[in-house]
Motif scaffolding. Structure first.
Motif, PDB file in Angstrom:
ATOM      1  N   PRO A   1       0.819  -1.213   0.000  1.00  0.00           N
ATOM      2  CA  PRO A   1       0.000   0.000   0.000  1.00  0.00           C
ATOM      3  C   PRO A   1       0.854   1.265   0.000  1.00  0.00           C
ATOM      4  CG  PRO A   1       0.016  -1.032   2.185  1.00  0.00           C
ATOM      5  CD  PRO A   1       1.027  -1.750   1.344  1.00  0.00           C
ATOM      6  N   VAL A   2       0.308   2.305  -0.619  1.00  0.00           N
ATOM      7  CA  VAL A   2       0.984   3.601  -0.630  1.00  0.00           C
ATOM      8  C   VAL A   2      -0.092   4.674  -0.776  1.00  0.00           C
ATOM      9  CG1 VAL A   2       1.338   3.594  -3.142  1.00  0.00           C
ATOM     10  CG2 VAL A   2       2.884   4.912  -1.663  1.00  0.00           C
ATOM     11  N   ASN A   3       0.138   5.848  -0.203  1.00  0.00           N
ATOM     12  CA  ASN A   3      -0.858   6.908  -0.312  1.00  0.00           C
ATOM     13  C   ASN A   3      -0.219   8.271  -0.114  1.00  0.00           C
ATOM     14  OD1 ASN A   3      -0.659   6.327   2.662  1.00  0.00           O
ATOM     15  ND2 ASN A   3      -2.168   7.991   2.763  1.00  0.00           N
ATOM     16  N   ALA A   4      -0.950   9.288  -0.557  1.00  0.00           N
ATOM     17  CA  ALA A   4      -0.610  10.687  -0.283  1.00  0.00           C
ATOM     18  C   ALA A   4      -1.922  11.419  -0.093  1.00  0.00           C
ATOM     19  CB  ALA A   4       0.179  11.295  -1.441  1.00  0.00           C
ATOM     20  N   GLY A   5      -2.072  12.102   1.048  1.00  0.00           N
ATOM     21  CA  GLY A   5      -3.330  12.760   1.350  1.00  0.00           C
ATOM     22  C   GLY A   5      -4.196  11.906   2.249  1.00  0.00           C
ATOM     23  N   ASP A   6      -5.517  12.050   2.115  1.00  0.00           N
ATOM     24  CA  ASP A   6      -6.429  11.341   3.021  1.00  0.00           C
ATOM     25  C   ASP A   6      -7.323  10.321   2.325  1.00  0.00           C
ATOM     26  OD1 ASP A   6      -8.027  13.159   1.713  1.00  0.00           O
ATOM     27  OD2 ASP A   6      -8.944  13.998   3.514  1.00  0.00           O
ATOM     28  N   SER A   7      -7.029   9.973   1.080  1.00  0.00           N
ATOM     29  CA  SER A   7      -7.645   8.771   0.521  1.00  0.00           C
ATOM     30  C   SER A   7      -6.952   7.584   1.182  1.00  0.00           C
ATOM     31  CB  SER A   7      -7.474   8.727  -0.998  1.00  0.00           C
ATOM     32  OG  SER A   7      -8.251   9.730  -1.617  1.00  0.00           O
ATOM     33  N   ARG A   8      -7.695   6.503   1.433  1.00  0.00           N
ATOM     34  CA  ARG A   8      -7.176   5.446   2.300  1.00  0.00           C
ATOM     35  C   ARG A   8      -7.137   4.067   1.654  1.00  0.00           C
ATOM     36  NH1 ARG A   8     -10.268   6.696   8.078  1.00  0.00           N
ATOM     37  NH2 ARG A   8      -9.154   8.648   8.566  1.00  0.00           N
ATOM     38  N   VAL A   9      -6.220   3.257   2.187  1.00  0.00           N
ATOM     39  CA  VAL A   9      -6.162   1.824   1.908  1.00  0.00           C
ATOM     40  C   VAL A   9      -6.471   1.095   3.213  1.00  0.00           C
ATOM     41  CG1 VAL A   9      -4.767  -0.117   1.098  1.00  0.00           C
ATOM     42  CG2 VAL A   9      -4.381   2.188   0.156  1.00  0.00           C
ATOM     43  N   TYR A  10      -7.462   0.212   3.184  1.00  0.00           N
ATOM     44  CA  TYR A  10      -7.798  -0.654   4.323  1.00  0.00           C
ATOM     45  C   TYR A  10      -7.501  -2.094   3.912  1.00  0.00           C
ATOM     46  CZ  TYR A  10     -10.739   3.134   6.337  1.00  0.00           C
ATOM     47  OH  TYR A  10     -11.215   4.305   6.863  1.00  0.00           O
ATOM     48  N   TYR A  11      -6.984  -2.884   4.863  1.00  0.00           N
ATOM     49  CA  TYR A  11      -6.759  -4.309   4.598  1.00  0.00           C
ATOM     50  C   TYR A  11      -7.388  -5.118   5.721  1.00  0.00           C
ATOM     51  CZ  TYR A  11      -4.469  -8.393   2.593  1.00  0.00           C
ATOM     52  OH  TYR A  11      -4.232  -9.605   1.974  1.00  0.00           O
ATOM     53  N   PHE A  12      -8.084  -6.204   5.349  1.00  0.00           N
ATOM     54  CA  PHE A  12      -8.875  -6.985   6.290  1.00  0.00           C
ATOM     55  C   PHE A  12      -8.424  -8.449   6.298  1.00  0.00           C
ATOM     56  CE2 PHE A  12     -11.234  -3.462   4.675  1.00  0.00           C
ATOM     57  CZ  PHE A  12     -12.090  -3.025   5.671  1.00  0.00           C
ATOM     58  N   ARG A  13      -8.423  -9.034   7.465  1.00  0.00           N
ATOM     59  CA  ARG A  13      -8.164 -10.475   7.628  1.00  0.00           C
ATOM     60  C   ARG A  13      -9.123 -11.026   8.690  1.00  0.00           C
ATOM     61  NH1 ARG A  13      -2.198 -11.821   7.626  1.00  0.00           N
ATOM     62  NH2 ARG A  13      -2.668 -11.618   5.382  1.00  0.00           N
ATOM     63  N   ASP A  14      -9.746 -12.139   8.373  1.00  0.00           N
ATOM     64  CA  ASP A  14     -10.747 -12.738   9.269  1.00  0.00           C
ATOM     65  C   ASP A  14     -11.839 -11.731   9.630  1.00  0.00           C
ATOM     66  OD1 ASP A  14      -9.339 -15.178   9.315  1.00  0.00           O
ATOM     67  OD2 ASP A  14      -8.052 -14.456  10.941  1.00  0.00           O
ATOM     68  N   GLY A  15     -12.165 -10.876   8.662  1.00  0.00           N
ATOM     69  CA  GLY A  15     -13.233  -9.910   8.868  1.00  0.00           C
ATOM     70  C   GLY A  15     -12.857  -8.683   9.668  1.00  0.00           C
ATOM     71  N   LYS A  16     -11.590  -8.570  10.066  1.00  0.00           N
ATOM     72  CA  LYS A  16     -11.142  -7.448  10.878  1.00  0.00           C
ATOM     73  C   LYS A  16     -10.089  -6.621  10.146  1.00  0.00           C
ATOM     74  CE  LYS A  16     -13.590  -8.442  14.540  1.00  0.00           C
ATOM     75  NZ  LYS A  16     -14.671  -7.526  15.013  1.00  0.00           N
ATOM     76  N   ILE A  17     -10.090  -5.330  10.409  1.00  0.00           N
ATOM     77  CA  ILE A  17      -9.076  -4.455   9.813  1.00  0.00           C
ATOM     78  C   ILE A  17      -7.734  -4.710  10.486  1.00  0.00           C
ATOM     79  CG2 ILE A  17      -8.337  -2.064   9.522  1.00  0.00           C
ATOM     80  CD1 ILE A  17     -11.328  -1.286   9.521  1.00  0.00           C
ATOM     81  N   ILE A  18      -6.724  -5.010   9.678  1.00  0.00           N
ATOM     82  CA  ILE A  18      -5.376  -5.172  10.221  1.00  0.00           C
ATOM     83  C   ILE A  18      -4.429  -4.063   9.752  1.00  0.00           C
ATOM     84  CG2 ILE A  18      -5.661  -7.667  10.432  1.00  0.00           C
ATOM     85  CD1 ILE A  18      -3.755  -7.926   7.989  1.00  0.00           C
ATOM     86  N   PHE A  19      -4.910  -3.235   8.817  1.00  0.00           N
ATOM     87  CA  PHE A  19      -4.077  -2.126   8.331  1.00  0.00           C
ATOM     88  C   PHE A  19      -4.971  -1.011   7.819  1.00  0.00           C
ATOM     89  CE2 PHE A  19      -2.350   0.136   4.659  1.00  0.00           C
ATOM     90  CZ  PHE A  19      -1.206   0.699   5.208  1.00  0.00           C
ATOM     91  N   ILE A  20      -4.629   0.233   8.190  1.00  0.00           N
ATOM     92  CA  ILE A  20      -5.226   1.436   7.617  1.00  0.00           C
ATOM     93  C   ILE A  20      -4.085   2.367   7.257  1.00  0.00           C
ATOM     94  CG2 ILE A  20      -6.813   3.367   7.913  1.00  0.00           C
ATOM     95  CD1 ILE A  20      -8.120   1.867  10.208  1.00  0.00           C
ATOM     96  N   SER A  21      -4.065   2.837   6.035  1.00  0.00           N
ATOM     97  CA  SER A  21      -3.020   3.780   5.647  1.00  0.00           C
ATOM     98  C   SER A  21      -3.132   5.052   6.482  1.00  0.00           C
ATOM     99  CB  SER A  21      -3.119   4.113   4.153  1.00  0.00           C
ATOM    100  OG  SER A  21      -4.383   4.669   3.838  1.00  0.00           O
ATOM    101  N   LYS A  22      -2.028   5.707   6.661  1.00  0.00           N
ATOM    102  CA  LYS A  22      -1.975   6.896   7.518  1.00  0.00           C
ATOM    103  C   LYS A  22      -2.237   8.147   6.688  1.00  0.00           C
ATOM    104  CE  LYS A  22       0.980   8.957  11.084  1.00  0.00           C
ATOM    105  NZ  LYS A  22       2.263   8.818  11.820  1.00  0.00           N
TER     106      LYS A  22
END
Length: 289
Positions: free
Chosen positions: A100-121
């Motif tokens: 994942p990579v980002n600039a600004g406040d658009s986001r990348v979320y990643y889920f495992r077993d139905g739970k969020i394990i990563f949110i881009s900053k």
């Protein structure tokens, strides 16, 4: 791994949709760019960002190459964005690795077993306030400083792009890439709840869009999302619906939006594309990565 995807973009309460979506399924590249509404030509800037990535991605998935790609996109938007600026949130997928990579406040979320394990900053004043303990993460929504961004494409001469730590994908994982106009009205717990009851990415997106439309009443910002379900080659295909077969369940969403004054156009495509326009756009695809 095989990734089944769904995407949606709509102008919300605005006449112009300044968001652009990029899906290069064969290369494992997924992105959402959100042109800044307070600046001129946001739609031109976001389209320029996805155009640059489409035309210049070399197929190198190392973090340095991806960061350099975003630096190039930053310069390209500055020169070809008609004075506009844009956020970007993207994922590069190769050999079961999700970067994942980002600039600004658009986001990348990643889920495992139905739970969020990563949110881009987010690169924003609000996120900086979270880091300093001044507000909670949940208080970012609705904060007066939420639109004050610290890093965007087409802004500073040097972006200083950095990829987040790569994630090793597992069958059953999922991801969501979206603009702030989307996550502002769909809470993280709701994303998880809707994911757990969804068998396909398009169904997941449908559930979240229902929440968004009911909450925003189609009066908010442009909103866009790309979501994906990850499965092993041996798993039963998640999304087998032919083109057009999802029109009936989505009609419920679009009818609600139409009642609120939104112009809706349903399209389906399996081709990589960048979507930009005044009407809503939805598509579903499946690709092997």
């Amino acid at each position: 791994m095989i990734i089944d995807t769904a995407k949606y973009t709509a102008p919300g309460g605005h006449e112009v949709n300044e968001d652009s979506i990029l899906l290069l399924e064969d290369k494992g590249v997924f992105a959402v760019a959100d042109g800044l509404g307070g600046h001129s030509s946001g739609e031109v800037a976001s389209a320029a960002a996805v155009r640059y990535i489409t035309e210049n991605f070399s197929g190198n998935y190392d973090e340095k190459s991806i960061a350099e790609l975003l630096e190039g996109a930053n310069g390209y938007v500055a020169k070809n964005g008609a004075g506009g600026k844009t956020t970007i949130a993207a994922a590069f997928v190769h050999n079961d690795i999700f970067i994942p990579v980002n600039a600004g406040d658009s986001r990348v979320y990643y889920f495992r077993d139905g739970k969020i394990i990563f949110i881009s900053k987010d690169h924003s004043v609000c996120r900086a306030s979270v880091d300093m303990g001044m507000i909670s993460f949940e208080e970012i929504r609705g904060n007066d400083d939420r639109s004050r961004l610290l890093k965007v494409l087409g802004g500073a001469e040097k972006l200083g792009a950095k990829c987040a730590a790569p994630i090793t994908m597992q069958s059953g994982d999922a991801f969501l890439i979206c603009s702030d106009g989307f996550w502002e009205y769909v809470l993280e717990g709701e994303m998880e709840a809707d994911l757990l009851k969804s068998e396909t990415p398009e169904k997941w997106l449908e559930y979240m869009l229902k929440r968004h439309i009911l909450r925003a009443k189609n009066a908010g910002d442009n909103y866009s999302a790309v979501c994906g379900f990850i499965r092993g080659d041996e798993d039963k295909k998640v999304s087998t619906a032919p083109k057009g077969s999802l029109l009936l369940p989505l009609t419920l969403i679009f009818a609600a939006a139409a009642a609120l004054g939104a112009g809706i156009l349903l399209t389906n495509s399996n081709e990589p594309d960048a979507t930009l326009g005044a009407s809503a756009d939805t598509a579903y695809a499946s690709s092997e990565i």
